[in-house]
Design an enzyme around this catalytic site. Structure first.
Site, PDB file in Angstrom:
ATOM      1  N   GLY A 294       0.835  -1.195   0.000  1.00 36.65           N
ATOM      2  CA  GLY A 294       0.000   0.000   0.000  1.00 36.65           C
ATOM      3  C   GLY A 294       0.866   1.239   0.000  1.00 36.65           C
TER       4      GLY A 294
ATOM      5  N   GLY B  89       0.774   5.643   1.172  1.00 32.54           N
ATOM      6  CA  GLY B  89       0.092   6.764   1.813  1.00 32.54           C
ATOM      7  C   GLY B  89       0.919   8.019   1.687  1.00 32.54           C
ATOM      8  N   GLY B  90       0.546   9.047   2.458  1.00 34.07           N
ATOM      9  CA  GLY B  90       1.241  10.320   2.380  1.00 34.07           C
ATOM     10  C   GLY B  90       2.685  10.232   2.851  1.00 34.07           C
ATOM     11  N   PHE B  91       2.990   9.252   3.729  1.00 31.75           N
ATOM     12  CA  PHE B  91       4.337   9.101   4.272  1.00 31.75           C
ATOM     13  C   PHE B  91       5.261   8.366   3.305  1.00 31.75           C
ATOM     14  CE2 PHE B  91       1.696   5.560   5.546  1.00 31.75           C
ATOM     15  CZ  PHE B  91       2.430   4.488   5.085  1.00 31.75           C
ATOM     16  N   GLY B  92       4.683   7.546   2.390  1.00 26.93           N
ATOM     17  CA  GLY B  92       5.477   6.703   1.517  1.00 26.93           C
ATOM     18  C   GLY B  92       4.763   5.394   1.250  1.00 26.93           C
TER      19      GLY B  92
ATOM     20  N   VAL C 213       4.528   0.870   1.730  1.00 27.58           N
ATOM     21  CA  VAL C 213       4.796  -0.279   2.589  1.00 27.58           C
ATOM     22  C   VAL C 213       4.992  -1.500   1.699  1.00 27.58           C
ATOM     23  CG1 VAL C 213       3.937  -1.763   4.437  1.00 27.58           C
ATOM     24  CG2 VAL C 213       3.421   0.682   4.470  1.00 27.58           C
TER      25      VAL C 213
ATOM     26  N   LYS D 238       8.046  -0.213   6.009  1.00 27.17           N
ATOM     27  CA  LYS D 238       7.511   1.117   5.717  1.00 27.17           C
ATOM     28  C   LYS D 238       8.656   1.993   5.209  1.00 27.17           C
ATOM     29  CE  LYS D 238       4.642   3.160   8.629  1.00 27.17           C
ATOM     30  NZ  LYS D 238       4.139   3.950   9.791  1.00 27.17           N
TER      31      LYS D 238
ATOM     32  N   ASP E 277      -4.374   8.632  17.212  1.00 26.84           N
ATOM     33  CA  ASP E 277      -4.859   8.389  15.846  1.00 26.84           C
ATOM     34  C   ASP E 277      -5.529   7.024  15.752  1.00 26.84           C
ATOM     35  OD1 ASP E 277      -5.351   9.158  13.251  1.00 26.84           O
ATOM     36  OD2 ASP E 277      -3.398   8.508  12.485  1.00 26.84           O
TER      37      ASP E 277
END
Length: 663
Positions: free
Chosen positions: A363, A365-368, A370, A383, A480
């Site tokens: 997957g 996301g905004g962080f990078g 996985v 990650k 979160d």
């Protein structure tokens, strides 16, 4: 074909068999010194009844059987103590079948000897007129040993023994550290045609802690080469005991895919490590094979130290996140030591993920992104932070410091991290079923979430939060909590992940204030959104939202839920149905009527209690655990006040908080 007979100290006679046992045929170990009993006696009746009780208790749940039961029956001098441990990959019915065999064989197999052990392919049972084996947290020197005697065809016998040791250690680590069932299976894929595949299993009784399980299994690994002759020319062997069980064979003997897989050793890429246990012949005499190992081990140690030093030097020189920057986010040198111990090399992670190949991506996301990989025989999730960006630096420090110190079965375990050549990589245990939102908010996938699974997820998340808030070394607020941060293992057990926004609290601290609101709207408590105040009660609020989502199957993480009739937030809809006593209309339709109504209503009530506007009115997670595990029905719980706010449309941080009156 050769046969061998061994004696381990003065405990029980250990014998070898030529082939693995049939599922319905036991290998008995009879304690002749324990005395006998007569057919039809009170002791015989107690034994039969206890065997049936253990069978029922070990296989009681069709969806998540414990596969373990222990207990006693009767009064002295006819008290019988017993234990049944089914193999961890069995279904409820398979465990019950093996339990039936135990009930049938318990008396006659050992000629009515009071002390009896029955080892089957699918389960282990032990009975005695003494309960010391139930009180112990290890096998107490009493265990059964089975050896298959067919020789392996390889000339590299020492290589085979080394491979077995490597696989056993990896399987033990997974069973004790990564499996809620304290059970793991393994496979080593080799290149030698004489032992191309080796299969393993490690298991502990479910009443042990993870630490007790690891100690028990490590003891068996330590005994492995002391008990078996070195080198071992047989296809496999097993230790079977009341507290832990270890097994290795060339043929597959368990169901499903292996939980631990060690890849083939390719020359120049993945050299085989020296075994953790130096093999020795019975009696303590080292043979030539062990002498070679003793000579090699210092060299290996020097090489490891050199490689580690080089890796740390590379981190200091090349990484954008220097040691000084990392230390600036750590409270103590103890924090740094706990982080440093999980340092991994970039090369090892490149090999594990096929150099971050697209096919390995789980997957993004905004962080990078996985990636899925295999590291030292263990499946992991890597990650990979977006390269060249300073975004997420604080989150990275948080996860390194916090997760490295957290050890709980309902928290995702950090395997390690890497900071080389501008890369920022965090490595976690792999969760095969990904995150809860993939099931809960998909019309087809949610059908896999029966009520028992949903309740287990609710309870597991609550247990994990209670650990963070009250039982860990430092009080931690997650900040979160949401469905996408609840990860599911192979058995659909929940683990809380993503600690990038988590904050440490002093033990006597009740709340903190921040000017930087970070989290997911729809899950954030009103005092946090409006005034920047967060506390453990903020997590409780998020948990309440999550419970409502799990029960209803409806998402509330992007503003109000719009019904066909009017614009209503999901909380107000649930409250309205709760007030009108029509809550059944809100329960996820995919459940049908296959759920205990009182338990579902109790969960809805708990969810509403958790989302009250005033943090003081919300329960603690300890209170939630008491409510979840009590027999109290919803009608006896204090009614939750009507939720008093909702969050309108998402537009950055400029949220409009709409107050609306209660009744």
């Amino acid at each position: 074909m050769r046969r061998r007979f061994f004696s381990v100290h003065a405990v029980l006679l250990l014998a070898a068999v030529a082939l693995p046992l049939a599922a319905s045929q036991p290998w008995p170990v009879c304690d002749s010194g324990s005395g006998t009993y007569a057919a039809g006696s009170t002791y015989a009746t107690n034994l039969e009844n206890l065997a049936l009780t253990l069978r029922a208790n070990a296989s009681s749940s069709a969806t998540a059987p414990t596969l373990f039961a222990s207990g006693s029956l009767g009064s002295a001098p006819d008290t019988v103590y017993g234990l049944l441990l089914c193999r961890g990959d069995l279904s409820s019915s398979d465990c019950a079948d093996c339990g039936t065999n135990v009930w049938r064989d318990a008396g006659p197999t050992c000629n009515r000897t009071k002390g009896a052990i029955l080892v089957y392919n699918q389960c282990y049972a032990q009975f005695s007129d003494k309960g010391d084996f139930l009180a112990s947290t290890n096998n107490s020197g009493k265990y059964s040993l089975l050896v298959s005697g067919t020789n392996i065809s390889s000339t590299d016998v020492a290589g085979y023994d080394r491979a077995v040791t490597e696989l056993l250690n990896a399987t033990v680590r997974y069973a004790a550290e990564s499996s809620p069932r304290l059970f793991a299976t393994g496979q080593r894929v080799g290149t030698d045609p004489g032992f191309r595949n080796i299969y393993s299993m490690a298991q502990c009784s479910r009443d042990l802690t993870a630490a007790q399980c690891r100690t028990c299994l490590d003891d068996l690994v330590g005994r492995w080469w002391q008990t078996f002759p070195f080198p071992l020319n047989g296809e496999g062997a097993r230790f079977a005991g009341p507290r832990c069980y270890l097994r290795s064979e060339l043929g597959s003997f368990y169901t499903g895919d292996p939980m631990v897989r060690l890849p083939a050793k390719v020359d120049g890429l993945t050299p085989a490590p020296a075994p953790d246990v130096v093999p020795a012949t019975p009696g303590g005499k080292k043979n030539s094979g062990s002498k070679i190992l003793v000579i090699i081990l210092p060299t290996v140690a020097v090489a490891i130290i050199a490689v580690t030093s080089l890796c740390i030097w590379n981190v200091r020189k090349k990484s954008r996140l220097t040691r000084a920057e990392l230390l600036s986010g750590l409270d103590t040198s103890e924090d740094f030591e706990s982080v440093k111990s999980t340092l991994l090399s970039l090369a090892s992670l490149q090999v594990a993920t096929d150099n971050f190949h697209e096919s390995k991506k789980l997957g993004e996301g905004g962080f990078g992104a996985v990636y899925r990989g295999i590291l030292s025989g263990q499946e992991v999730a890597v990650k990979r932070m977006t390269k060249g960006s300073n975004q997420g630096l604080e989150e990275l420090k948080n996860e390194l410091v916090l997760v490295a110190k957290l050890h709980h079965r309902n928290l995702v375990r950090l395997v390690g991290f890497c900071l080389e050549e501008g890369e920022r990589l965090l490595v976690y245990e792999y969760m095969p079923n990904k995150s809860l939102d993939n099931f809960l908010f998909d019309s087809e996938q949610r059908k896999r979430l029966d009520w028992m699974t949903r309740f287990r997820i609710i309870e597991g998340v609550a247990r994990g939060l209670q650990y963070l808030h009250e039982d860990s070394q430092k009080k931690i607020v997650h900040r979160d909590m949401k469905a996408s941060n609840i990860l599911l293992d192979a058995d659909m057990n929940p683990k809380i992940g993503d600690f990038g926004l988590a904050r440490l609290f002093a033990q006597d601290q009740t709340r903190e204030v921040t000017s930087r609101i970070a989290g997911t709207f729809g899950y954030m408590a009103p005092e946090y959104v409006m005034r920047g105040q967060y506390s453990t009660k903020s997590d409780v609020f998020s948990f309440g939202i999550l419970v409502i989502e799990i029960v209803t199957g409806r998402r509330r993480n992007s503003g109000p839920y719009l019904s066909e009739q009017n614009d209503e937030d999901i909380l107000s809809i649930v409250w309205r149905h709760w007030e009108e006593r029509t809550t059944a209309k809100m329960i996820d339709h995919s459940l049908g009527r296959n759920y205990p109504e009182a338990e579902v209503l109790k969960c809805i009530n708990i969810g509403l209690l958790c989302v009250q506007q005033n943090p003081v009115d919300r329960p603690t997670m300890a209170d939630v655990m008491v409510l979840l595990n009590s027999d109290t029905t919803c009608s006896l719980l204090a009614p939750a006040p009507r939720p008093t706010y909702l969050v309108d449309g998402i537009s950055g941080y400029s949220q409009t908080i709409t107050q609306w009156s209660g009744r």
